[in-house]
Design a protein around this motif. Structure first.
Motif, PDB file in Angstrom:
ATOM      1  N   VAL A  95      -3.004   1.317  92.072  1.00 46.75           N
ATOM      2  CA  VAL A  95      -4.052   0.822  92.980  1.00 46.75           C
ATOM      3  C   VAL A  95      -4.194  -0.687  92.849  1.00 46.75           C
ATOM      4  O   VAL A  95      -4.220  -1.222  91.733  1.00 46.75           O
ATOM      5  CB  VAL A  95      -5.400   1.521  92.675  1.00 46.75           C
ATOM      6  CG1 VAL A  95      -6.519   0.927  93.520  1.00 46.75           C
ATOM      7  CG2 VAL A  95      -5.288   3.018  92.919  1.00 46.75           C
ATOM      8  N   HIS A  96      -4.285  -1.371  93.991  1.00 44.50           N
ATOM      9  CA  HIS A  96      -4.484  -2.822  93.957  1.00 44.50           C
ATOM     10  C   HIS A  96      -5.921  -3.119  93.537  1.00 44.50           C
ATOM     11  O   HIS A  96      -6.868  -2.577  94.117  1.00 44.50           O
ATOM     12  CB  HIS A  96      -4.213  -3.421  95.335  1.00 44.50           C
ATOM     13  CG  HIS A  96      -4.039  -4.904  95.307  1.00 44.50           C
ATOM     14  ND1 HIS A  96      -5.101  -5.776  95.165  1.00 44.50           N
ATOM     15  CD2 HIS A  96      -2.927  -5.681  95.383  1.00 44.50           C
ATOM     16  CE1 HIS A  96      -4.658  -7.012  95.164  1.00 44.50           C
ATOM     17  NE2 HIS A  96      -3.333  -6.994  95.296  1.00 44.50           N
ATOM     18  N   PRO A  97      -6.130  -3.988  92.553  1.00 44.58           N
ATOM     19  CA  PRO A  97      -7.483  -4.223  92.032  1.00 44.58           C
ATOM     20  C   PRO A  97      -8.427  -4.938  92.997  1.00 44.58           C
ATOM     21  O   PRO A  97      -9.640  -4.839  92.848  1.00 44.58           O
ATOM     22  CB  PRO A  97      -7.227  -5.092  90.792  1.00 44.58           C
ATOM     23  CG  PRO A  97      -5.904  -5.728  91.029  1.00 44.58           C
ATOM     24  CD  PRO A  97      -5.109  -4.737  91.801  1.00 44.58           C
ATOM     25  N   ASP A  98      -7.897  -5.650  93.979  1.00 44.05           N
ATOM     26  CA  ASP A  98      -8.762  -6.381  94.912  1.00 44.05           C
ATOM     27  C   ASP A  98      -9.237  -5.516  96.069  1.00 44.05           C
ATOM     28  O   ASP A  98     -10.399  -5.608  96.483  1.00 44.05           O
ATOM     29  CB  ASP A  98      -8.027  -7.601  95.483  1.00 44.05           C
ATOM     30  CG  ASP A  98      -7.765  -8.659  94.434  1.00 44.05           C
ATOM     31  OD1 ASP A  98      -8.552  -8.731  93.470  1.00 44.05           O
ATOM     32  OD2 ASP A  98      -6.779  -9.392  94.566  1.00 44.05           O
ATOM     33  N   THR A  99      -8.360  -4.690  96.601  1.00 46.04           N
ATOM     34  CA  THR A  99      -8.680  -3.922  97.798  1.00 46.04           C
ATOM     35  C   THR A  99      -8.963  -2.455  97.530  1.00 46.04           C
ATOM     36  O   THR A  99      -9.604  -1.792  98.343  1.00 46.04           O
ATOM     37  CB  THR A  99      -7.519  -3.999  98.802  1.00 46.04           C
ATOM     38  OG1 THR A  99      -6.346  -3.395  98.224  1.00 46.04           O
ATOM     39  CG2 THR A  99      -7.202  -5.456  99.156  1.00 46.04           C
ATOM     40  N   GLY A 100      -8.451  -1.938  96.411  1.00 46.06           N
ATOM     41  CA  GLY A 100      -8.585  -0.509  96.145  1.00 46.06           C
ATOM     42  C   GLY A 100      -7.566   0.316  96.889  1.00 46.06           C
ATOM     43  O   GLY A 100      -7.590   1.550  96.821  1.00 46.06           O
ATOM     44  N   ASP A 101      -6.630  -0.319  97.602  1.00 47.23           N
ATOM     45  CA  ASP A 101      -5.599   0.406  98.344  1.00 47.23           C
ATOM     46  C   ASP A 101      -4.517   0.903  97.401  1.00 47.23           C
ATOM     47  O   ASP A 101      -4.174   0.233  96.410  1.00 47.23           O
ATOM     48  CB  ASP A 101      -4.960  -0.500  99.398  1.00 47.23           C
ATOM     49  CG  ASP A 101      -5.947  -0.924 100.471  1.00 47.23           C
ATOM     50  OD1 ASP A 101      -6.930  -0.179 100.684  1.00 47.23           O
ATOM     51  OD2 ASP A 101      -5.745  -1.983 101.098  1.00 47.23           O
ATOM     52  N   VAL A 102      -3.964   2.060  97.737  1.00 49.22           N
ATOM     53  CA  VAL A 102      -2.842   2.596  96.957  1.00 49.22           C
ATOM     54  C   VAL A 102      -1.585   1.804  97.311  1.00 49.22           C
ATOM     55  O   VAL A 102      -1.253   1.626  98.484  1.00 49.22           O
ATOM     56  CB  VAL A 102      -2.633   4.091  97.255  1.00 49.22           C
ATOM     57  CG1 VAL A 102      -1.416   4.617  96.491  1.00 49.22           C
ATOM     58  CG2 VAL A 102      -3.875   4.889  96.878  1.00 49.22           C
ATOM     59  N   LEU A 103      -0.891   1.320  96.301  1.00 50.29           N
ATOM     60  CA  LEU A 103       0.303   0.509  96.515  1.00 50.29           C
ATOM     61  C   LEU A 103       1.473   1.366  96.972  1.00 50.29           C
ATOM     62  O   LEU A 103       1.564   2.542  96.595  1.00 50.29           O
ATOM     63  CB  LEU A 103       0.682  -0.206  95.212  1.00 50.29           C
ATOM     64  CG  LEU A 103      -0.309  -1.253  94.699  1.00 50.29           C
ATOM     65  CD1 LEU A 103      -0.005  -1.592  93.244  1.00 50.29           C
ATOM     66  CD2 LEU A 103      -0.252  -2.504  95.562  1.00 50.29           C
ATOM     67  N   PRO A 104       2.387   0.819  97.778  1.00 46.07           N
ATOM     68  CA  PRO A 104       3.616   1.554  98.123  1.00 46.07           C
ATOM     69  C   PRO A 104       4.364   1.945  96.855  1.00 46.07           C
ATOM     70  O   PRO A 104       4.416   1.168  95.888  1.00 46.07           O
ATOM     71  CB  PRO A 104       4.415   0.534  98.950  1.00 46.07           C
ATOM     72  CG  PRO A 104       3.390  -0.419  99.480  1.00 46.07           C
ATOM     73  CD  PRO A 104       2.333  -0.504  98.424  1.00 46.07           C
ATOM     74  N   THR A 105       4.942   3.121  96.845  1.00 42.48           N
ATOM     75  CA  THR A 105       5.557   3.655  95.624  1.00 42.48           C
ATOM     76  C   THR A 105       6.591   2.715  95.025  1.00 42.48           C
ATOM     77  O   THR A 105       6.604   2.475  93.818  1.00 42.48           O
ATOM     78  CB  THR A 105       6.211   5.019  95.915  1.00 42.48           C
ATOM     79  OG1 THR A 105       5.223   5.909  96.436  1.00 42.48           O
ATOM     80  CG2 THR A 105       6.798   5.614  94.644  1.00 42.48           C
ATOM     81  N   ILE A 106       7.460   2.145  95.847  1.00 42.24           N
ATOM     82  CA  ILE A 106       8.538   1.312  95.304  1.00 42.24           C
ATOM     83  C   ILE A 106       8.036  -0.022  94.756  1.00 42.24           C
ATOM     84  O   ILE A 106       8.761  -0.691  94.023  1.00 42.24           O
ATOM     85  CB  ILE A 106       9.638   1.049  96.355  1.00 42.24           C
ATOM     86  CG1 ILE A 106       9.084   0.244  97.532  1.00 42.24           C
ATOM     87  CG2 ILE A 106      10.255   2.342  96.823  1.00 42.24           C
ATOM     88  CD1 ILE A 106      10.172  -0.246  98.475  1.00 42.24           C
TER      89      ILE A 106
END
Length: 319
Positions: A71-82
């Motif tokens: 998870v990106h700490p700024d947005t809370g979005d799940v990062l692309p797997t790669i």
């Protein structure tokens, strides 16, 4: 504030950060689905309202590791797997080994250099500081910077190979210089440049700095510059060391009687050594600087200095 931001705030020494990254880089986290990641986020939200204490529950530890790696700490979005932190070593190892091969022509050298720099740029873009563009699409300028960084660093990375190919020589000194010595600083500089160009927006627009409670104090170009410089240096150390160590080992092995009798054994040893050094250096380079950077208020812009009385402020360095 995302729970992983709170966890990064607890970083202390380099050794503490290294142990944390060794845990986070577990490749098994790549198998987790988005639903499992959301469940882990929910568990942490209700189980750890404050991360001031050390986490001891194993279930919570696993959930925390999954969030920190995915998870990106700024947005809370799940990062692309790669582009997740735990994917960097498996994906980059193949590309780095292929990139460092003694190619016989320019086409394979450019191809593998392009793939590595493209993956590097994508990773840098995914892990950049997003505090000033959380809800924005990637702007055209950022796309141009991405394309430019891949182009420039690819050309820079293949420069030693081009000299060898264009000005072929049987001179041992030239072979040593352009095959073993020059590629090390060139690849280190190219990797640092990749970070600096892809994340150039952080120089221009700045990044948010917060107080110890996570409250945003302002947007600082000085903090953005510091974040990018630290990340660029850590990436240069990673790639430079990975390129240098196998060359040192190979230079030693070439003088041994075993390699003189079985010269074909040298190539697999080089590849294994390259992958091993990369795997060793990934957590070390990620740990060189704290993920949550700290900067003195007195070193920031006057507008930010007047907005708070706290001596130390914080920002997300990115990765």
């Amino acid at each position: 504030m995302e729970v992983n931001v709170g966890q990064w705030r607890r970083e202390q020494s380099f050794f503490h950060r290294l142990l944390q990254w060794l845990d986070i880089l577990d490749p098994s986290t790549l198998l987790a689905s988005n639903k499992e990641i959301e469940n882990a986020r929910t568990l942490l939200h209700y189980s750890i309202p404050s991360l001031k204490e050390t986490v001891k529950d194993e279930k919570i530890k696993e959930a925390l590791k999954l969030i920190l790696s995915s998870v990106h700490p700024d947005t809370g979005d799940v990062l692309p797997t790669i582009f997740r932190a735990s994917a960097f070593m498996p994906f980059a190892a193949t590309l780095v080994v292929a990139m460092l091969l003694p190619h016989r022509g320019m086409k394979p050298a450019v191809f593998w250099q392009f793939l590595f720099q493209s993956y590097n740029a994508g990773f840098n873009l995914a892990h950049r500081n997003k505090t000033t563009c959380k809800d924005e699409m990637i702007p055209l300028k950022q796309v141009l910077l991405l394309v430019g960084s891949v182009s420039y660093t690819t050309c820079l990375g293949v420069f030693p190979q081009f000299v060898m190919y264009r000005y072929a020589s049987n001179s041992p000194a030239m072979h040593t210089m352009f095959r073993k010595i020059l590629p090390v600083p060139v690849l280190a500089i190219a990797s640092a440049l990749n970070v600096a160009v892809v994340r150039g927006f952080e120089f221009d627009k700045g990044i948010e700095v917060t107080d110890k409670n996570g409250n945003v104090v302002g947007v600082s170009q000085i903090a953005g510059t510091k974040a990018v410089k630290e990340t660029a240096l850590s990436r240069a150390v990673l790639v430079g060391t990975t390129a240098a160590a196998p060359n040192i080992l190979v230079s030693y092995l070439e003088r041994t009687s075993f390699i003189r009798r079985f010269p074909l054994a040298l190539a697999p040893v080089r590849h294994i050594m390259t992958a091993f050094v990369l795997g060793l250096m990934v957590p070390i380079s990620f740990s060189l600087y704290p993920q949550t950077g700290q900067i003195k208020r007195s070193n920031l812009e006057p507008l930010i200095q007047s907005a708070t009385t706290e001596d130390d402020l914080y920002y997300n360095r990115g990765l």
